[in-house]
Design an enzyme around this catalytic site. Structure first.
Site, PDB file in Angstrom:
ATOM      1  N   ARG A  96       0.867  -1.181   0.000  1.00  0.00           N
ATOM      2  CA  ARG A  96       0.000   0.000   0.000  1.00  0.00           C
ATOM      3  C   ARG A  96       0.896   1.221   0.000  1.00  0.00           C
ATOM      4  O   ARG A  96       2.113   1.108   0.157  1.00  0.00           O
ATOM      5  CB  ARG A  96      -0.984  -0.023   1.185  1.00  0.00           C
ATOM      6  CG  ARG A  96      -0.399  -0.596   2.431  1.00  0.00           C
ATOM      7  CD  ARG A  96      -0.260   0.249   3.676  1.00  0.00           C
ATOM      8  NE  ARG A  96      -0.272   1.643   3.569  1.00  0.00           N
ATOM      9  CZ  ARG A  96       0.792   2.418   3.734  1.00  0.00           C
ATOM     10  NH1 ARG A  96       1.988   1.895   3.960  1.00  0.00           N
ATOM     11  NH2 ARG A  96       0.701   3.722   3.672  1.00  0.00           N
ATOM     12  N   GLY A  97       0.264   2.395  -0.149  1.00  0.00           N
ATOM     13  CA  GLY A  97       1.059   3.617  -0.305  1.00  0.00           C
ATOM     14  C   GLY A  97       1.228   3.864  -1.801  1.00  0.00           C
ATOM     15  O   GLY A  97       1.574   2.932  -2.556  1.00  0.00           O
ATOM     16  N   ARG A 110      -6.882  -0.416  -7.337  1.00  0.00           N
ATOM     17  CA  ARG A 110      -7.287   0.659  -6.407  1.00  0.00           C
ATOM     18  C   ARG A 110      -7.450   1.946  -7.230  1.00  0.00           C
ATOM     19  O   ARG A 110      -6.609   2.223  -8.095  1.00  0.00           O
ATOM     20  CB  ARG A 110      -6.241   0.873  -5.291  1.00  0.00           C
ATOM     21  CG  ARG A 110      -6.227  -0.258  -4.257  1.00  0.00           C
ATOM     22  CD  ARG A 110      -5.383   0.080  -3.048  1.00  0.00           C
ATOM     23  NE  ARG A 110      -6.099   0.913  -2.097  1.00  0.00           N
ATOM     24  CZ  ARG A 110      -5.523   1.457  -1.011  1.00  0.00           C
ATOM     25  NH1 ARG A 110      -4.237   1.270  -0.779  1.00  0.00           N
ATOM     26  NH2 ARG A 110      -6.227   2.178  -0.182  1.00  0.00           N
ATOM     27  N   ASN A 150      -5.704  12.468   0.104  1.00  0.00           N
ATOM     28  CA  ASN A 150      -4.827  11.631   0.937  1.00  0.00           C
ATOM     29  C   ASN A 150      -5.695  10.844   1.909  1.00  0.00           C
ATOM     30  O   ASN A 150      -6.923  10.985   1.939  1.00  0.00           O
ATOM     31  CB  ASN A 150      -3.806  12.505   1.676  1.00  0.00           C
ATOM     32  CG  ASN A 150      -2.747  11.660   2.369  1.00  0.00           C
ATOM     33  OD1 ASN A 150      -2.196  10.735   1.775  1.00  0.00           O
ATOM     34  ND2 ASN A 150      -2.477  11.920   3.633  1.00  0.00           N
ATOM     35  N   LYS A 151      -5.052  10.041   2.726  1.00  0.00           N
ATOM     36  CA  LYS A 151      -5.745   9.158   3.663  1.00  0.00           C
ATOM     37  C   LYS A 151      -6.822   9.895   4.443  1.00  0.00           C
ATOM     38  O   LYS A 151      -6.602  11.016   4.902  1.00  0.00           O
ATOM     39  CB  LYS A 151      -4.696   8.553   4.610  1.00  0.00           C
ATOM     40  CG  LYS A 151      -5.208   7.616   5.683  1.00  0.00           C
ATOM     41  CD  LYS A 151      -6.070   6.512   5.146  1.00  0.00           C
ATOM     42  CE  LYS A 151      -5.421   5.691   4.056  1.00  0.00           C
ATOM     43  NZ  LYS A 151      -6.391   4.894   3.262  1.00  0.00           N
ATOM     44  N   GLN A 180      -2.652   2.560   9.835  1.00  0.00           N
ATOM     45  CA  GLN A 180      -1.314   2.619   9.212  1.00  0.00           C
ATOM     46  C   GLN A 180      -0.334   3.400  10.080  1.00  0.00           C
ATOM     47  O   GLN A 180       0.875   3.154  10.037  1.00  0.00           O
ATOM     48  CB  GLN A 180      -1.391   3.272   7.833  1.00  0.00           C
ATOM     49  CG  GLN A 180      -2.060   2.435   6.751  1.00  0.00           C
ATOM     50  CD  GLN A 180      -3.528   2.765   6.623  1.00  0.00           C
ATOM     51  OE1 GLN A 180      -4.184   3.125   7.597  1.00  0.00           O
ATOM     52  NE2 GLN A 180      -4.072   2.633   5.433  1.00  0.00           N
ATOM     53  N   ASP A 240      -2.142  10.735  -2.364  1.00  0.00           N
ATOM     54  CA  ASP A 240      -2.384   9.713  -3.387  1.00  0.00           C
ATOM     55  C   ASP A 240      -2.641  10.330  -4.744  1.00  0.00           C
ATOM     56  O   ASP A 240      -2.474   9.686  -5.775  1.00  0.00           O
ATOM     57  CB  ASP A 240      -3.536   8.810  -2.972  1.00  0.00           C
ATOM     58  CG  ASP A 240      -3.053   7.829  -1.931  1.00  0.00           C
ATOM     59  OD1 ASP A 240      -2.813   8.242  -0.784  1.00  0.00           O
ATOM     60  OD2 ASP A 240      -2.864   6.645  -2.282  1.00  0.00           O
TER      61      ASP A 240
HETATM   62  O1  MRU Z   1      -4.640   3.294   1.904  1.00  0.00           O
HETATM   63  P1  MRU Z   1      -3.147   3.488   1.901  1.00  0.00           P
HETATM   64  O2  MRU Z   1      -2.483   2.977   3.132  1.00  0.00           O
HETATM   65  O3  MRU Z   1      -2.532   2.978   0.635  1.00  0.00           O
HETATM   66  O4  MRU Z   1      -2.987   5.061   1.901  1.00  0.00           O
HETATM   67  C1  MRU Z   1      -1.697   5.606   1.840  1.00  0.00           C
HETATM   68  C2  MRU Z   1      -1.709   7.073   2.008  1.00  0.00           C
HETATM   69  O5  MRU Z   1      -2.739   7.685   2.153  1.00  0.00           O
HETATM   70  C3  MRU Z   1      -0.399   7.780   1.917  1.00  0.00           C
HETATM   71  O6  MRU Z   1      -0.451   8.957   2.656  1.00  0.00           O
HETATM   72  C4  MRU Z   1      -0.095   8.107   0.444  1.00  0.00           C
HETATM   73  O7  MRU Z   1      -0.096   6.956  -0.342  1.00  0.00           O
HETATM   74  C5  MRU Z   1       1.166   8.831   0.252  1.00  0.00           C
HETATM   75  S1  MRU Z   1       2.542   8.094   1.048  1.00  0.00           S
HETATM   76  C6  MRU Z   1       3.712   7.732   0.006  1.00  0.00           C
END
Ligand code: MRU
Length: 346
Positions: A44-45, A87, A246-247, A195, A236
């Site tokens: 993920r990320g 995703r 973002n998250k 996370q 993202d």
């Molecule tokens: O759902 P995830 O864990 O993939 O979400 C990740 C994030 O929201 C990060 O902040 C984002 O990918 C940037 S980090 C390199």
């Protein structure tokens, strides 16, 4: 160790579902399993899933039995469509797949099928290697924004685990720490998948950076009482006007930072910037299974009544007016983002 890497004709990745309890690798030989690993968040990320998907294409190349370059390319196109659907929010996924496919298309007529397979693998390796180098450049730019003695609120996981290595926002914090700055990190636990508590805390322990975990709803309190001087997160997808997806929780964190005159920075490789989208409302937001919200336990018991329903958007969009700066590998972009951002994307 890198988060995703190619070894012995397999794609290996750290299984991020089981950290911090155990550090284990999974080995993948089929592109469909890479797509599944991205959806299931083994990996993920945004940058990490982009690199994993590129290696997924390499696997698809080796899975295809075709001796004709055109037929192999057609198989790769089918694999690319499947990987892209794993995703929706992180644009790095489509960016990495499109980059490999476009480059492959440009060379395929002068290549044998086997040469094309090797070329795709080399392109995936290039994306992975560049990611590490880009993160280190971003980290240098971002670390200049951190002062000795800062307490920083960080959201989600943006470290080595979210990338191929080093990280985006957490990479900035790591570089500032290596420069000798004394930093304290308040780690948003990042509900529902935690996370922050699981992955960011684990990484900060490896790097020897002092931290405390806070639940997401505590950050406003620490910002209002002057206990934090900076906010850092990744993204993202960033729209052309600087709106940042973002998250989930990033929007509320940024609002609280703005209200208290605390700078909030997004740290992103330019591969996360989507100039084709005018503003953030056009960014697709993933809605995940509500079990991720309801499945957590308290004193060994479910947290909600058996028939409870829940909502689970995985990301939110922070409007550009709440963002103080966007750190990229080409430097820090400041408002007005709709004017300045495009000059940093090369
Ligand atoms: O759902 P995830 O864990 O993939 O979400 C990740 C994030 O929201 C990060 O902040 C984002 O990918 C940037 S980090 C390199």
């Amino acid at each position: 160790m890198r988060t995703v890497f190619w070894e012995n004709n397999e794609l290996k990745m750290i299984d991020q579902r089981i950290l911090p309890a155990r550090l284990e690798l999974v080995a993948i030989r089929k592109h469909k399993d890479v797509a599944h690993a991205i959806t299931d968040m083994v990996v993920r990320g945004a940058p990490a899933i982009g690199a994993a998907a590129a290696f997924g294409l390499a696997l698809a190349g080796f899975e295809s039995r075709s001796n004709s370059t055109d037929k192999l390319f057609a198989d790769l196109q089918i694999a690319s469509t499947l990987l892209k659907s794993a995703r929706p929010t992180a644009v790095n996924l489509a960016w990495a797949l499109d980059r490999v496919m476009n480059n492959a298309e440009a060379v395929k007529d002068s290549f044998s099928a086997d040469d094309l397979r090797q070329y795709i693998l080399a392109e995936a390796q290039k994306i992975a290697n560049e990611d590490v180098e880009i993160n280190k450049r971003m980290a240098e730019h971002g670390a200049a924004l951190i002062d000795d003695g800062d307490t920083i609120i960080h959201h989600c996981n943006t470290g080595a685990l979210a990338t191929v290595d080093w990280g985006t926002a957490l990479g900035v914090i790591r570089t500032a720490h290596e420069q000798g700055k004394k930093i304290h990190v308040l780690v948003d636990e990042t509900r529902p998948r935690l996370q922050g508590a699981r992955l960011t805390a684990w990484e900060l322990e490896q790097y020897g950076i002092p931290y405390e975990i806070i639940s997401d709803n505590m950050s406003g309190h620490f910002l209002k009482t002057g206990k934090a001087q900076k906010v850092f997160f990744g993204a993202d997808r960033v729209a052309a006007n600087g709106d940042v997806a973002n998250k989930i929780g990033t929007y509320m964190l940024s609002l609280a930072a703005y209200d208290n005159h605390i700078p909030a920075y997004a740290v992103v490789p330019t591969s996360t910037i989507d100039l084709s989208l005018e503003h953030g409302d056009l960014i697709p937001i993933e809605e995940r299974n509500p079990d991720e919200v309801l499945g957590i336990q308290f004193h060994g018991e479910p947290i909600a009544p058996k028939k409870a329903k829940a909502r689970n958007p995985a990301f939110d969009v922070t409007p550009n007016r709440l963002i103080s700066g966007i750190v990229t590998e080409n430097g820090v972009v400041y408002p007005p983002f709709d004017v300045n951002l495009k000059n940093f994307v090369k």
